[in-house]
Design a protein around this motif. Structure first.
Motif, PDB file in Angstrom:
ATOM      1  N   ALA A 243      17.124 -75.845   2.576  1.00 30.73           N
ATOM      2  CA  ALA A 243      16.931 -74.581   2.822  1.00 30.73           C
ATOM      3  C   ALA A 243      18.173 -73.901   2.372  1.00 30.73           C
ATOM      4  N   GLU A 244      19.258 -74.263   2.937  1.00 30.85           N
ATOM      5  CA  GLU A 244      20.555 -73.706   2.595  1.00 30.85           C
ATOM      6  C   GLU A 244      20.846 -73.605   1.034  1.00 30.85           C
ATOM      7  N   ALA A 245      20.375 -74.547   0.426  1.00 31.01           N
ATOM      8  CA  ALA A 245      20.657 -74.556  -1.175  1.00 31.01           C
ATOM      9  C   ALA A 245      19.686 -73.493  -1.654  1.00 31.01           C
ATOM     10  N   LEU A 246      18.688 -73.236  -1.316  1.00 39.45           N
ATOM     11  CA  LEU A 246      17.770 -72.405  -1.814  1.00 39.45           C
ATOM     12  C   LEU A 246      18.122 -70.771  -1.603  1.00 39.45           C
ATOM     13  N   GLU A 247      19.031 -70.680  -0.243  1.00 40.54           N
ATOM     14  CA  GLU A 247      19.433 -69.246   0.166  1.00 40.54           C
ATOM     15  C   GLU A 247      20.695 -68.992  -1.030  1.00 40.54           C
ATOM     16  N   LEU A 248      21.517 -70.147  -0.876  1.00 45.56           N
ATOM     17  CA  LEU A 248      22.835 -69.936  -1.904  1.00 45.56           C
ATOM     18  C   LEU A 248      22.164 -69.567  -3.405  1.00 45.56           C
ATOM     19  N   LEU A 249      21.065 -70.409  -3.941  1.00 44.72           N
ATOM     20  CA  LEU A 249      20.666 -70.307  -5.102  1.00 44.72           C
ATOM     21  C   LEU A 249      20.218 -68.826  -5.415  1.00 44.72           C
ATOM     22  N   ALA A 250      19.445 -68.210  -4.450  1.00 47.22           N
ATOM     23  CA  ALA A 250      19.041 -66.699  -4.389  1.00 47.22           C
ATOM     24  C   ALA A 250      19.900 -65.935  -4.539  1.00 47.22           C
ATOM     25  N   ALA A 251      21.250 -66.201  -3.806  1.00 51.39           N
ATOM     26  CA  ALA A 251      22.207 -65.072  -3.931  1.00 51.39           C
ATOM     27  C   ALA A 251      22.955 -65.396  -5.104  1.00 51.39           C
ATOM     28  N   ALA A 252      23.170 -66.346  -5.832  1.00 48.60           N
ATOM     29  CA  ALA A 252      23.954 -66.738  -6.892  1.00 48.60           C
ATOM     30  C   ALA A 252      23.645 -65.781  -8.189  1.00 48.60           C
ATOM     31  N   ASN A 253      24.593 -65.167  -8.776  1.00 48.56           N
ATOM     32  CA  ASN A 253      24.184 -64.349  -9.948  1.00 48.56           C
ATOM     33  C   ASN A 253      24.606 -65.103 -11.244  1.00 48.56           C
ATOM     34  N   ARG A 254      24.929 -66.380 -11.302  1.00 47.38           N
ATOM     35  CA  ARG A 254      25.070 -67.207 -12.375  1.00 47.38           C
ATOM     36  C   ARG A 254      24.284 -68.315 -12.476  1.00 47.38           C
ATOM     37  N   PRO A 255      24.226 -68.939 -13.604  1.00 52.15           N
ATOM     38  CA  PRO A 255      23.204 -70.157 -13.942  1.00 52.15           C
ATOM     39  C   PRO A 255      23.914 -70.992 -13.147  1.00 52.15           C
ATOM     40  N   ILE A 256      22.800 -71.988 -12.967  1.00 54.99           N
ATOM     41  CA  ILE A 256      23.024 -73.214 -12.326  1.00 54.99           C
ATOM     42  C   ILE A 256      22.788 -74.494 -13.123  1.00 54.99           C
ATOM     43  N   HIS A 257      23.579 -75.162 -13.529  1.00 58.66           N
ATOM     44  CA  HIS A 257      23.308 -76.104 -14.745  1.00 58.66           C
ATOM     45  C   HIS A 257      22.983 -77.442 -14.413  1.00 58.66           C
ATOM     46  N   LEU A 258      23.405 -77.779 -12.876  1.00 58.26           N
ATOM     47  CA  LEU A 258      22.789 -78.964 -12.549  1.00 58.26           C
ATOM     48  C   LEU A 258      22.713 -79.085 -11.019  1.00 58.26           C
ATOM     49  N   LEU A 259      21.714 -79.510 -10.537  1.00 58.42           N
ATOM     50  CA  LEU A 259      21.309 -79.808  -9.274  1.00 58.42           C
ATOM     51  C   LEU A 259      21.709 -81.302  -8.830  1.00 58.42           C
ATOM     52  N   LEU A 260      22.855 -81.475  -7.953  1.00 57.34           N
ATOM     53  CA  LEU A 260      23.173 -82.956  -7.393  1.00 57.34           C
ATOM     54  C   LEU A 260      22.739 -83.027  -6.055  1.00 57.34           C
ATOM     55  N   THR A 261      21.705 -83.763  -5.726  1.00 61.40           N
ATOM     56  CA  THR A 261      21.141 -83.795  -4.373  1.00 61.40           C
ATOM     57  C   THR A 261      20.960 -85.168  -3.782  1.00 61.40           C
ATOM     58  N   ASP A 262      21.318 -85.298  -2.788  1.00 62.01           N
ATOM     59  CA  ASP A 262      20.730 -86.631  -2.217  1.00 62.01           C
ATOM     60  C   ASP A 262      18.969 -86.651  -1.672  1.00 62.01           C
ATOM     61  N   VAL A 263      18.486 -87.770  -1.851  1.00 65.71           N
ATOM     62  CA  VAL A 263      16.998 -87.725  -1.816  1.00 65.71           C
ATOM     63  C   VAL A 263      16.448 -87.579  -0.626  1.00 65.71           C
ATOM     64  N   VAL A 264      17.119 -88.375   0.559  1.00 67.13           N
ATOM     65  CA  VAL A 264      16.520 -88.421   1.883  1.00 67.13           C
ATOM     66  C   VAL A 264      17.512 -87.575   2.802  1.00 67.13           C
ATOM     67  N   MET A 265      16.764 -86.274   3.209  1.00 70.51           N
ATOM     68  CA  MET A 265      17.459 -85.295   3.893  1.00 70.51           C
ATOM     69  C   MET A 265      16.412 -84.610   5.033  1.00 70.51           C
ATOM     70  N   PRO A 266      17.060 -84.345   6.215  1.00 73.97           N
ATOM     71  CA  PRO A 266      16.143 -83.650   7.115  1.00 73.97           C
ATOM     72  C   PRO A 266      15.720 -82.451   6.708  1.00 73.97           C
ATOM     73  N   GLY A 267      14.694 -82.042   7.231  1.00 80.87           N
ATOM     74  CA  GLY A 267      13.774 -80.646   6.866  1.00 80.87           C
ATOM     75  C   GLY A 267      13.257 -80.773   5.503  1.00 80.87           C
ATOM     76  N   MET A 268      14.057 -80.613   4.509  1.00 78.08           N
ATOM     77  CA  MET A 268      13.497 -80.654   3.045  1.00 78.08           C
ATOM     78  C   MET A 268      14.092 -81.829   2.243  1.00 78.08           C
ATOM     79  N   SER A 269      13.118 -82.650   1.584  1.00 79.02           N
ATOM     80  CA  SER A 269      13.760 -83.944   0.795  1.00 79.02           C
ATOM     81  C   SER A 269      14.322 -83.427  -0.538  1.00 79.02           C
ATOM     82  N   GLY A 270      15.169 -84.099  -0.878  1.00 82.59           N
ATOM     83  CA  GLY A 270      15.645 -83.973  -2.295  1.00 82.59           C
ATOM     84  C   GLY A 270      14.527 -83.859  -3.572  1.00 82.59           C
TER      85      GLY A 270
END
Length: 634
Positions: A546-573
């Motif tokens: 959820a925090e990553a999506l909020e940060l992504l919505a506020a960012a005005n620059r391109p995101i070239h790579l998402l590096l994410t853990d698979v198993v996380m509480p709330g929302m999986s990778g």
């Protein structure tokens, strides 16, 4: 001469006395004379003769045929008819009473005596046969298995009491019915009918059995797990005259086997937990001790670097132990490709010779016909090293270690070298040593984790790692050994049709792209951010999906790579990756996970823009994986 007693039933007094005289002259004892059917029954009850010589034509309400039927039914005595009546109707009625002889008047003494002796002998044999049948029925009724006997046509002739209870059929209703109706069997999982072993025994003349996982379907529809076997009943001339089916309720056996399996699992878990605790406590002692020394104020900078190297080495030992445990449990991350076992042998030959020493001769015999397999080359190298170490320790005084490869086919009439190995072509790696060998007890336990015969200095994870890697790769392992005769390990891997993959040359590990790092562990997130920032990447980090999506919505620059853990509480990778792709279609994805069987990893890797980095990782493997993920073609 026979001393049997005979009751003569004849309504003509003079004829009866004549018969009495002739019988006496032959050596028989005449128990008495009777002139009617009713009197014959009274005399039989009182005198208990061995045989009744009965005239068919008698005065009164009961003729000889009816009297004979009652004698047979009430007293089980043999009856021989002595009469002048031979018309078809009389003969038909007489046959119903199952007489032991039929002598027509006038007769010769020799014919009469022969009929009497044959009747006495036949009755004696019938009585003995009935006694044997009663003895057999009592025996079969007392054993702990259900028993069903059939005739040559597969119709039920006999059932013991336990067979009645297990099948749900009373013997009276089952006798004469097809055995397939009384004893219907099916596969437990599918409920599809399976061949009836009694029918197989009748058709082949050989013993037959049903497979494990077979159930007996009772008339009420209930399924009963059974163990079963059948054997043909053969006549002296070799003709199959019937079959006998022996079966039992397998419920209790299965319960006991499951109990033993659970006990064995608990013992293995206990041993595994103890081994893990021992090794990890040693590692953590090293890390904690050197960390305290580094944090002390009196430490010289040169010593601090040396101690940090000790901490790094201990962490690598911990990572190696984790990989071994995951290999045993077949849940490690495998990075597979098409390769040849011959290549693995060639690439490891130098390392093997240094490892075994000069006192052991290392011989390789590659099969040029060998097919390719799909496997993780690093893990296969580890398999070879573990087998080599095991062989080296078995030859302390020296010897020969021979590594062979071969192409074998399983199934289609070929023998199955390992039980349960599916049919197909397999590439085989064989490691044979001339060492001390193993006892049966040791051989049965060699693949158990933390089981070792080499003392406390050995972790006991080497061969369990071999087993786990090969099973996870889709193959199997077999071992042959005996004390003083060395050991031979055979690794079977299914052959693939894929072509060998080209080697990718590593490029630079730096970059200027923007990477979004998402991990719920602050320590992991911090070190990844620092390592990537050192290599020139612009890094954004978030502690949840959820925090990553909020940060992504506020960012005005391109995101070239998402590096994410698979198993996380709330929302999986995996879910996060789908959301990010929807918002940034050009973004690549790099999953980070230490658990290869997670469905989210497989789902993510199915996408062309996703790759996987296995935990734990080093700085070099991290930056290389990031660079490869960014450079990977769409």
């Amino acid at each position: 001469m026979s001393l049997a007693s005979v009751l003569v039933v004849e309504d003509e007094r003079i004829i009866a006395l004549g018969i009495q005289k002739r019988l006496t002259s032959m050596g028989y004892a005449v128990a008495g004379l009777a002139a009617s059917g009713a009197e014959a029954l009274e005399r039989v009850a009182a005198l208990r003769p061995d045989l009744v010589l009965m005239d068919i034509r008698l005065e009164g309400d009961m003729d000889g045929i009816e009297a004979a039927a009652r004698v047979r039914g009430q007293f089980d005595l043999p009856v021989v008819y002595l009469t002048a009546n031979s018309d078809p109707e009389t003969l038909r009625r007489a046959k119903v009473t199952e007489p032991f002889g039929y002598v027509l008047k006038p007769y010769e003494d020799r014919d009469l005596q022969t009929s009497l002796e044959m009747a006495l002998y036949k009755h004696k044999m019938e009585r003995r046969l009935r006694e044997n049948e009663r003895w057999l029925a009592a025996t079969l009724g007392s054993i702990g298995d259900g028993v069903i006997a059939t005739d040559e046509a597969g119709r039920v002739r006999f059932m013991n009491a336990l067979a009645e209870r297990l099948t749900g059929w009373p013997a009276a209703g089952a006798v004469g019915r097809p055995v397939t109706e009384v004893f219907p069997v099916a596969a437990e999982r599918t409920r599809e009918p399976v061949p009836n072993p009694a029918v197989e025994a009748l058709s082949t003349g050989q013993p037959a059995a049903i497979a494990e996982g077979t159930v007996l379907i009772r008339p009420d529809g209930a399924a009963l797990p059974i163990d079963d076997s059948a054997a043909p009943i053969c006549a002296p001339d070799g003709r199959v005259s019937g079959a006998v089916l022996v079966f039992r309720d397998a419920t209790e056996r299965r319960r006991m086997e499951e109990h033993l399996r659970q006990a064995a699992k608990m013992e293995a878990v206990s041993r595994l937990a103890g081994g893990i605790a021992h090794d990890f406590n040693n590692i953590m002692t090293v890390i904690a001790g050197f960390s305290d020394l580094i944090l002390s104020d009196a430490l010289h900078p040169a010593d601090a670097r040396a101690h940090l190297l000790e901490v790094k080495a201990a962490s690598e030992r911990a990572a190696g132990l984790t990989r071994q445990i995951l290999a045993f449990s077949r849940k490690q991350t495998l990075l597979t490709c098409a390769l040849s076992l011959n290549t693995v042998l060639h690439d490891t030959a130098g390392m093997v010779r240094r490892l075994v020493g000069a006192h052991i001769e290392y011989v390789t015999e590659p099969d040029p016909r060998l097919g390719l397999v799909t496997a993780d080359p690093t893990q296969l190298t580890q398999v070879v090293m573990n087998l080599v170490l095991n062989a080296r320790d078995a030859m302390p005084g020296g010897g020969t270690l021979t590594a062979r490869t071969a192409l074998v086919r399983v199934g289609g009439g070929a023998p199955v070298p390992v039980p349960g190995l599916p049919p197909g072509e397999y590439a085989v790696l064989e490691m044979s040593d001339t060492g001390v060998g193993m006892s049966d007890e040791v051989r049965e336990r060699i693949f158990e984790p933390f089981f070792t015969t080499k003392g406390p200095q050995n972790s006991g994870l080497g061969l369990s790692t071999v087993y786990g890697v090969i099973k996870q790769t889709g193959g199997d392992v077999a071992v042959e050994s005996a004390p003083g005769r060395g050991a031979t390990f055979r690794v079977f891997l299914p052959v693939t049709a894929s072509a060998p993959e080209a080697v990718v040359t590593a490029g630079p590990d730096r970059g200027t792209e923007t990477v979004l790092v998402v991990d719920d562990d602050p320590g992991v997130r911090r070190v990844v951010t620092l390592l990537l920032s050192q290599k020139g990447y612009a890094v954004l980090d978030a502690g949840s999906g959820a925090e990553a999506l909020e940060l992504l919505a506020a960012a005005n620059r391109p995101i070239h790579l998402l590096l994410t853990d698979v198993v996380m509480p709330g929302m999986s990778g995996g879910v996060l990756a789908e959301r990010v792709r929807a918002l940034r279609p050009g973004a690549r994805v790099l999953f980070v996970s230490g658990y290869s069987e997670d469905a989210l990893v497989e789902q993510g890797l199915a996408q062309a823009t996703a790759t996987l980095l296995a935990k734990p990782f080093t700085a070099t493997s991290l930056t290389r994986a990031v660079r490869e993920a960014l450079d990977r073609r769409q």
